[in-house]
Design a protein around this motif. Structure first.
Motif, short mmCIF file in Angstrom:
data_model
loop_
_atom_site.label_atom_id
_atom_site.label_comp_id
_atom_site.label_asym_id
_atom_site.label_seq_id
_atom_site.Cartn_x
_atom_site.Cartn_y
_atom_site.Cartn_z
N LEU A 1 0.19 -8.32 0.76
CA LEU A 1 0.13 -8.82 2.12
C LEU A 1 -0.25 -10.29 2.46
CD1 LEU A 1 -0.53 -5.79 4.13
CD2 LEU A 1 1.46 -6.95 4.35
N GLU B 1 2.23 -13.74 3.73
CA GLU B 1 1.96 -13.94 4.92
C GLU B 1 3.11 -14.73 5.41
OE1 GLU B 1 -1.40 -16.29 7.69
OE2 GLU B 1 -1.95 -15.48 5.52
N THR C 1 9.27 -12.82 5.44
CA THR C 1 9.99 -11.75 5.72
C THR C 1 10.61 -10.83 4.56
OG1 THR C 1 11.05 -12.53 7.68
CG2 THR C 1 12.22 -10.41 7.11
N TYR D 1 7.60 -9.21 3.10
CA TYR D 1 7.18 -7.82 3.86
C TYR D 1 8.03 -6.59 3.58
CZ TYR D 1 4.18 -10.48 6.91
OH TYR D 1 3.22 -11.62 7.35
#
Length: 110
Positions: free
Chosen positions: A23, A27, A30, A33
Motif C-alpha cells: 500500500l 500510494e 490505481t 491498488y
C-alpha cells in the motif's frame, strides 16, 4: 488435512502482509491498488480454506497478530519507521496473547 489448513493459514497471512506492505509503495497508483485488492482477496480465500479444520478464533487471532507483527517489522526495516516502547510492549502482549489462545485450544479427537 490439519497440516494443509495450517499451510493455507500461512499463505493467508503472507498474502495479507504483502498486500498491506505494498500500500505504501502504490500510494496514488490505481493499478497498484488493484493488485493490493486482489492480494487481499487471495488472503481471504486462503483464510476460508484454513477454517476447514482450524477454529475461527485461533485462525483469526494468528492471522491478525502474525500479520501485524510482520507489517511492523517491514515498516521498521524497509520504511525506516520507529517503533515506540509502548508499541513494542503492545505487540509483545499481542504475541503472548495468541500463544496463550493456542495453548488453551483443545484439539478435537473425534
Amino acid at each position: 488435512m490439519k497440516l494443509r489448513s495450517w499451510c493455507f493459514l500461512i499463505l493467508a497471512i503472507l498474502t495479507e502482509v504483502l498486500a498491506t506492505s505494498l500500500l505504501k509503495l502504490f500510494e496514488g497508483d490505481t493499478l497498484g491498488y488493484l493488485v493490493v485488492f486482489a492480494l487481499i482477496g487471495v488472503s481471504y480465500y486462503f483464510m476460508a480454506l484454513s477454517l476447514r479444520s482450524i477454529p475461527v478464533g485461533v485462525a483469526y487471532g494468528m492471522w491478525e497478530v502474525l500479520g501485524v507483527s510482520c507489517i511492523v517489522a517491514i515498516g521498521v526495516f524497509f520504511y525506516g519507521e520507529i517503533l515506540s516502547t509502548a508499541q513494542a510492549i503492545g505487540l509483545s502482549l499481542a504475541i503472548l496473547g495468541i500463544i496463550l489462545v493456542n495453548l488453551g485450544h483443545k484439539e478435537d479427537h473425534a
